[in-house]
Design a protein around this motif. Structure first.
Motif, PDB file in Angstrom:
ATOM      1  N   LEU A 118       0.831  -1.210   0.000  1.00 37.10           N
ATOM      2  CA  LEU A 118       0.000   0.000   0.000  1.00 37.10           C
ATOM      3  C   LEU A 118       0.865   1.260   0.000  1.00 37.10           C
ATOM      4  CD1 LEU A 118      -2.758   1.473   0.303  1.00 37.10           C
ATOM      5  CD2 LEU A 118      -2.554   1.137   2.762  1.00 37.10           C
ATOM      6  N   TYR A 119       1.910   1.258   0.842  1.00 43.62           N
ATOM      7  CA  TYR A 119       2.757   2.452   0.967  1.00 43.62           C
ATOM      8  C   TYR A 119       3.950   2.446   0.007  1.00 43.62           C
ATOM      9  CZ  TYR A 119       0.228   3.182   5.374  1.00 43.62           C
ATOM     10  OH  TYR A 119      -0.727   3.375   6.329  1.00 43.62           O
ATOM     11  N   GLY A 120       4.073   1.388  -0.802  1.00 40.61           N
ATOM     12  CA  GLY A 120       5.224   1.297  -1.701  1.00 40.61           C
ATOM     13  C   GLY A 120       6.533   1.098  -0.966  1.00 40.61           C
ATOM     14  N   ILE A 121       6.493   0.390   0.160  1.00 42.88           N
ATOM     15  CA  ILE A 121       7.706   0.106   0.937  1.00 42.88           C
ATOM     16  C   ILE A 121       8.324  -1.193   0.404  1.00 42.88           C
ATOM     17  CG2 ILE A 121       8.598  -0.512   3.229  1.00 42.88           C
ATOM     18  CD1 ILE A 121       6.026   0.982   4.362  1.00 42.88           C
ATOM     19  N   PRO A 122       9.605  -1.156  -0.009  1.00 44.43           N
ATOM     20  CA  PRO A 122      10.207  -2.420  -0.463  1.00 44.43           C
ATOM     21  C   PRO A 122      10.342  -3.395   0.712  1.00 44.43           C
ATOM     22  CG  PRO A 122      11.870  -0.679  -0.365  1.00 44.43           C
ATOM     23  CD  PRO A 122      10.548  -0.027  -0.045  1.00 44.43           C
ATOM     24  N   TYR A 123      10.120  -4.672   0.479  1.00 42.56           N
ATOM     25  CA  TYR A 123      10.268  -5.641   1.568  1.00 42.56           C
ATOM     26  C   TYR A 123      10.796  -6.972   1.060  1.00 42.56           C
ATOM     27  CZ  TYR A 123       5.823  -7.737  -0.006  1.00 42.56           C
ATOM     28  OH  TYR A 123       4.833  -8.327  -0.743  1.00 42.56           O
TER      29      TYR A 123
END
Ligand SMILES: *Cc1c(COP(=O)(O)O)cnc(C)c1O
Length: 351
Positions: A118-123
């Motif tokens: 949703l937040y475009g955080i790479p994981y």
């Protein structure tokens, strides 16, 4: 060009089923089978609706003060939100703003990857070992932040406190979130480590151990500075989250420590008994420290057992996902509810 090209598209989290019928034995969403404290009923009855005329206290002071007394922490080390889902979502938004990937286990709370997307955080996910344990070494690496549920969900397994501390200490230059949604069912909390580590955020919920999933209260604990950053983001998004009735209910629940201990101990006793019975029926599972057991059967497939239970109006949780698609997550109900499930399983598996 279609407007659809410019919108944010996400694959939402799928919560467990909430069947309308009350004939159902509901062991699928880890809710408490017991009602909330009688002090909660009283707080609702005594609530003066004139309080709803005004905007709520943005600091939820009454609730935060009660948490401060309960956990022996100053108020500025505490943050509250609308369930821990709200607290965790705001934490992802606040703390994970690096180009490096945030890391969490491959098998864990299935909301983490949803928020990251949703937040475009790479994981990146780190595989649990074959017994569903978190491998400490995997989290001692370069990354953009760490999230660990302890005890983990849906496995129920608890990590050693020393191993968690190793991860927090190694990652001192980024934020480590420990999600303790199930910690009250016999696991150890890392809240005492807040004193020592300014990069630690511990998240808890009223939904499971305090029997208040419907009211929506979650909390985060950390040093003043990190909690301050969380508040800045919250106040940039929605200042008025917890309503005054929720605040009163949460504070009332915290005042009844005796009841809290009674229902959590009852659930733990039920869990330990059900473990023995399930083992005799040919199930195996990690040693759960939560209000659920994540089990597989030696011969029958999880999906078959799931469907058979559902026909009996007994709902458990089944995840059709890699590595765990032969497991059932069974929440602890009352002793009577568990007996009904066990007696059906005895006939179904041995018949
Ligand atoms: C249930 C759960 C939550 C969220 O609970 P809330 O009802 O939003 O407080 C968070 N993390 C884990 C691991 C959970 O199981």
């Amino acid at each position: 060009m279609s407007w659809e090209e410019n919108i944010r598209k996400v694959v939402p989290y799928i919560p467990g089923e909430q069947p309308k019928s009350n004939k159902v034995i509901k062991l699928n969403t880890n809710e408490s089978p017991y009602p909330p404290s009688p002090l909660v009923a009283k707080a609702i009855k005594d609530y003066d609706p004139d309080g709803l005329r005004k905007y709520p206290d943005t600091e939820a002071t009454e609730l935060v003060q009660e948490l401060a007394d309960t956990y022996k922490l100053p108020k500025d080390r505490i943050f509250v939100g609308i369930g821990s889902d709200d607290v965790l979502a705001l934490s992802f938004l606040t703390f994970f703003n690096s180009k490096k990937p945030v890391i969490f286990p491959d098998i864990t709370y299935s909301f983490y990857d949803v928020w990251a997307d949703l937040y475009g955080i790479p994981y990146e996910t780190k595989a649990l070992d074959d017994d569903f344990n978190i491998i400490t070494q995997d989290y001692l690496c370069d990354n953009g932040g760490v999230v660990i549920a302890n005890p983990n969900a849906p496995t129920g397994a608890q990590m050693d406190i020393c191993d968690i501390e190793k991860i927090i200490a190694y990652n001192k230059d980024r934020v480590v979130i420990i999600d303790e949604a199930y910690v009250d069912f016999g696991a150890l909390s890392v809240i005492p480590l807040i004193e020592k580590y300014d990069n630690l955020v511990v998240v808890q919920t009223f939904s499971k151990s305090r029997a208040l999933a419907g009211i929506r209260i979650g909390a985060a604990f950390g040093q003043e500075k990190i909690i301050g950053y969380l508040k800045d983001v919250k106040f940039s998004f929605n200042s008025y989250t917890l309503n005054p009735l929720t605040i009163a209910v949460g504070a009332a629940a915290l005042r009844d420590d005796e009841y809290f201990k009674m229902i959590t101990q009852k659930t733990v006793a039920t869990r330990e008994r059900v473990k023995k019975e399930l083992r005799q029926l040919g199930f195996s599972f990690a040693d759960s420290k939560t209000n659920f057991i994540f089990a597989r059967h030696e011969s029958k497939s999880a999906s078959d057992i799931f469907e058979a239970l559902k026909k009996q109006n007994i709902y458990v949780r089944y995840f059709k996902k890699p590595r765990i698609d032969n497991y059932l997550r069974i929440s602890m109900g009352t002793d009577d509810q568990m007996d009904e499930m066990l007696s059906f399983l005895k006939g179904y598996l041995n018949g």
